[in-house]
Design a protein around this motif. Structure first.
Motif, PDB file in Angstrom:
ATOM      1  N   GLU A  33       8.226  17.424 -30.117  1.00 42.84           N
ATOM      2  CA  GLU A  33       9.451  16.644 -29.892  1.00 42.84           C
ATOM      3  C   GLU A  33      10.535  17.512 -29.266  1.00 42.84           C
ATOM      4  OE1 GLU A  33      10.362  14.987 -33.707  1.00 42.84           O
ATOM      5  OE2 GLU A  33       9.012  13.285 -33.427  1.00 42.84           O
ATOM      6  N   ASP A  34      10.648  18.769 -29.710  1.00 43.06           N
ATOM      7  CA  ASP A  34      11.605  19.696 -29.102  1.00 43.06           C
ATOM      8  C   ASP A  34      11.259  19.957 -27.639  1.00 43.06           C
ATOM      9  OD1 ASP A  34      12.987  19.863 -31.477  1.00 43.06           O
ATOM     10  OD2 ASP A  34      12.053  21.767 -32.091  1.00 43.06           O
ATOM     11  N   ILE A  36       9.635  17.981 -25.641  1.00 38.52           N
ATOM     12  CA  ILE A  36       9.909  16.757 -24.890  1.00 38.52           C
ATOM     13  C   ILE A  36      11.396  16.641 -24.596  1.00 38.52           C
ATOM     14  CG2 ILE A  36       9.952  14.230 -25.076  1.00 38.52           C
ATOM     15  CD1 ILE A  36       7.250  14.457 -26.538  1.00 38.52           C
ATOM     16  N   ALA A  37      12.234  16.958 -25.581  1.00 37.25           N
ATOM     17  CA  ALA A  37      13.686  16.893 -25.367  1.00 37.25           C
ATOM     18  C   ALA A  37      14.127  17.883 -24.292  1.00 37.25           C
ATOM     19  CB  ALA A  37      14.412  17.164 -26.678  1.00 37.25           C
ATOM     20  N   GLU A  38      13.586  19.092 -24.330  1.00 39.89           N
ATOM     21  CA  GLU A  38      13.920  20.081 -23.297  1.00 39.89           C
ATOM     22  C   GLU A  38      13.464  19.608 -21.922  1.00 39.89           C
ATOM     23  OE1 GLU A  38      12.266  23.846 -24.342  1.00 39.89           O
ATOM     24  OE2 GLU A  38      13.350  23.942 -26.251  1.00 39.89           O
ATOM     25  N   GLN A  39      12.281  19.042 -21.836  1.00 41.62           N
ATOM     26  CA  GLN A  39      11.768  18.569 -20.552  1.00 41.62           C
ATOM     27  C   GLN A  39      12.600  17.417 -20.018  1.00 41.62           C
ATOM     28  OE1 GLN A  39       9.086  20.144 -18.948  1.00 41.62           O
ATOM     29  NE2 GLN A  39       9.942  18.983 -17.257  1.00 41.62           N
ATOM     30  N   ARG A  40      13.027  16.521 -20.898  1.00 38.36           N
ATOM     31  CA  ARG A  40      13.888  15.410 -20.453  1.00 38.36           C
ATOM     32  C   ARG A  40      15.216  15.914 -19.930  1.00 38.36           C
ATOM     33  NH1 ARG A  40      12.361  11.075 -25.108  1.00 38.36           N
ATOM     34  NH2 ARG A  40      10.561  10.225 -24.025  1.00 38.36           N
ATOM     35  N   ALA A  41      15.792  16.918 -20.586  1.00 34.27           N
ATOM     36  CA  ALA A  41      17.049  17.490 -20.106  1.00 34.27           C
ATOM     37  C   ALA A  41      16.853  18.135 -18.731  1.00 34.27           C
ATOM     38  CB  ALA A  41      17.570  18.509 -21.113  1.00 34.27           C
TER      39      ALA A  41
END
Length: 90
Positions: A33-34, A36-41
């Motif tokens: 999940e971390d 994924i959040a970094e990739q979305r940013a």
């Protein structure tokens, strides 16, 4: 009877270990999940950059003066009837 309870407790402990450690565990899910959040940013930053670049390309294709300004600033080009002055500061 004690043997049955011992086996059941052992199975519950083994299931808990699998839940907290290993593939598909909570720790792995949290780390994914971390990531994924970094990739979305990063994707949103790159999307913003792409929008700016597309706008610049559209501007350069559509307007001759934008192309001329770019050539003057980046390449130092001048027109035939212009004189180039270079000011050197200390």
């Amino acid at each position: 009877m004690k043997l049955l309870w011992s086996i059941m407790v052992l199975l519950i402990i083994l299931l808990q270990v699998r839940l907290w450690v290993g593939e598909g565990s909570f720790a792995q899910v949290w780390s994914l999940e971390d990531a994924i959040a970094e990739q979305r940013a990063e994707n949103s930053d790159l999307a913003l950059r792409n929008e700016r670049l597309f706008a610049e390309v559209k501007n350069l294709r559509g307007r001759q003066d934008a192309l001329e300004e770019r050539a003057r600033m980046n390449l130092g080009l001048i027109r035939e009837d212009e004189t180039f002055f270079l000011v050197v500061e200390k």
